[in-house]
Scaffold this active site. Structure first.
Site, PDB file in Angstrom:
ATOM      1  CG  ASP A   7      -0.306   0.115   2.535  1.00 21.30           C
ATOM      2  OD1 ASP A   7       0.935   0.199   2.575  1.00 21.30           O
ATOM      3  OD2 ASP A   7      -1.028   0.139   3.554  1.00 21.30           O
ATOM      4  CG  HIS A   8      -0.510   4.729   1.781  1.00 21.41           C
ATOM      5  ND1 HIS A   8      -1.642   3.948   1.812  1.00 21.41           N
ATOM      6  CD2 HIS A   8      -0.367   5.238   3.029  1.00 21.41           C
ATOM      7  CE1 HIS A   8      -2.169   4.007   3.021  1.00 21.41           C
ATOM      8  NE2 HIS A   8      -1.420   4.784   3.777  1.00 21.41           N
ATOM      9  CB  CYS A  64       0.827  -2.734   4.745  1.00 23.01           C
ATOM     10  SG  CYS A  64       0.701  -3.912   6.102  1.00 23.01           S
ATOM     11  N   GLY A  65       2.176  -0.847   6.452  1.00 23.32           N
ATOM     12  CA  GLY A  65       2.812  -0.179   7.572  1.00 23.32           C
ATOM     13  C   GLY A  65       3.333  -1.155   8.611  1.00 23.32           C
ATOM     14  CB  THR A  66       1.725  -3.229  10.983  1.00 19.22           C
ATOM     15  OG1 THR A  66       0.556  -3.678  10.258  1.00 19.22           O
ATOM     16  CG2 THR A  66       1.427  -1.905  11.665  1.00 19.22           C
ATOM     17  N   GLY A  67       2.650  -4.830   8.271  1.00 23.02           N
ATOM     18  CA  GLY A  67       2.698  -6.209   7.757  1.00 23.02           C
ATOM     19  C   GLY A  67       1.498  -7.017   8.214  1.00 23.02           C
ATOM     20  CB  ILE A  68      -0.678  -6.672  11.177  1.00 23.79           C
ATOM     21  CG1 ILE A  68       0.519  -6.846  12.116  1.00 23.79           C
ATOM     22  CG2 ILE A  68      -1.915  -7.353  11.750  1.00 23.79           C
ATOM     23  CD1 ILE A  68       0.392  -6.086  13.441  1.00 23.79           C
ATOM     24  N   GLY A  69      -1.987  -6.128   8.411  1.00 26.06           N
ATOM     25  CA  GLY A  69      -3.175  -6.099   7.555  1.00 26.06           C
ATOM     26  C   GLY A  69      -2.991  -6.956   6.315  1.00 26.06           C
ATOM     27  CG  MET A  70       0.007  -5.960   3.375  1.00 24.43           C
ATOM     28  SD  MET A  70      -1.067  -5.748   1.933  1.00 24.43           S
ATOM     29  CE  MET A  70      -0.271  -4.345   1.132  1.00 24.43           C
ATOM     30  CG  HIS A  97       8.996 -24.871  12.500  1.00 19.70           C
ATOM     31  ND1 HIS A  97       8.975 -24.754  13.867  1.00 19.70           N
ATOM     32  CD2 HIS A  97      10.199 -25.431  12.188  1.00 19.70           C
ATOM     33  CE1 HIS A  97      10.111 -25.238  14.383  1.00 19.70           C
ATOM     34  NE2 HIS A  97      10.878 -25.646  13.373  1.00 19.70           N
ATOM     35  NE  ARG A 131       8.593 -31.242  15.328  1.00 19.28           N
ATOM     36  CZ  ARG A 131       9.835 -30.911  14.986  1.00 19.28           C
ATOM     37  NH1 ARG A 131      10.515 -31.669  14.143  1.00 19.28           N
ATOM     38  NH2 ARG A 131      10.414 -29.823  15.469  1.00 19.28           N
ATOM     39  CG  HIS A 132       7.460 -28.713  11.089  1.00 20.09           C
ATOM     40  ND1 HIS A 132       6.939 -28.129  12.218  1.00 20.09           N
ATOM     41  CD2 HIS A 132       8.758 -28.979  11.366  1.00 20.09           C
ATOM     42  CE1 HIS A 132       7.883 -28.022  13.138  1.00 20.09           C
ATOM     43  NE2 HIS A 132       9.003 -28.541  12.643  1.00 20.09           N
TER      44      HIS A 132
HETATM   45  C1  RB5 Z   1      -1.946   2.411   6.606  1.00 18.13           C
HETATM   46  O1  RB5 Z   1      -1.938   3.596   7.344  1.00 18.13           O
HETATM   47  C2  RB5 Z   1      -1.787   1.210   7.523  1.00 18.13           C
HETATM   48  O2  RB5 Z   1      -2.941   1.021   8.259  1.00 18.13           O
HETATM   49  C3  RB5 Z   1      -1.456  -0.020   6.715  1.00 18.13           C
HETATM   50  O3  RB5 Z   1      -0.288   0.208   5.980  1.00 18.13           O
HETATM   51  C4  RB5 Z   1      -1.171  -1.311   7.462  1.00 18.13           C
HETATM   52  O4  RB5 Z   1      -0.240  -1.108   8.477  1.00 18.13           O
HETATM   53  C5  RB5 Z   1      -2.319  -2.080   7.903  1.00 18.13           C
HETATM   54  O5  RB5 Z   1      -2.186  -3.191   8.458  1.00 18.13           O
END
Ligand code: RB5
Length: 145
Positions: A7-8, A64-70, A97, A131-132
């Site tokens: 993303d941006h 993305c910003g955190t990698g979490i949303g992706m 694993h 096992r994995h």
């Molecule tokens: C964008 O501001 C941010 O929310 C996105 O990049 C990401 O971190 C979401 O998980």
């Protein structure tokens, strides 16, 4: 082929990734975006994850910003095992694993130097199997619940 997208917040790293993947001799396909304008991460995660799920690309990298949303979005796709990795150890274990096939990166959490090592690890570490293998199979077998 490695599918890449961002993303941006991850756009700059995605552009740098192209150079890194070139150096590593790993062919890639850029699913976008083409600018750093504000955009919604699920749009790009779906594109990259779809390409891995369909077999068009063997691996993917999403930033993305955190990698979490992706990771949350990519893991909705059949056969996709996305791992958000902030360290080389996480990347090694995600491969060994979990047989992770999509790496997600948080550009606001992980410095570029670390990302280089994480990417190199993600593409060099093998899946351990054994096992994995059974455990990975169970990820995709909802009837085992
Ligand atoms: C964008 O501001 C941010 O929310 C996105 O990049 C990401 O971190 C979401 O998980």
């Amino acid at each position: 082929m490695v599918a890449i997208g961002s993303d941006h917040a991850g756009y700059e790293y995605k552009e740098q990734l192209k150079e890194l993947l070139g150096e590593l001799k790993l062919p890639f396909k850029d699913f976008g975006p083409d600018t750093a304008e504000s955009t919604d991460y699920p749009d790009w995660a779906h594109k990259v994850a779809r390409s891995v799920s369909s077999g068009e690309c063997e691996r993917g990298i999403l930033v993305c910003g955190t990698g979490i949303g992706m990771a949350i979005v990519a893991n909705k796709h059949k056969g996709v095992r996305a791992a958000s990795c902030e360290s080389v150890t996480a990347a090694r274990l995600a491969r060994r694993h979990n047989d992770a096939n999509v790496l997600t990166i948080g550009a606001r959490l992980t410095g570029w130097e670390a990302v280089v090592d994480i990417v190199k690890t993600f593409f060099s570490e093998p899946f351990e199997g054994g096992r994995h293998e059974r455990r990975v199979q169970k990820i995709h077998t909802l009837t085992s619940l």
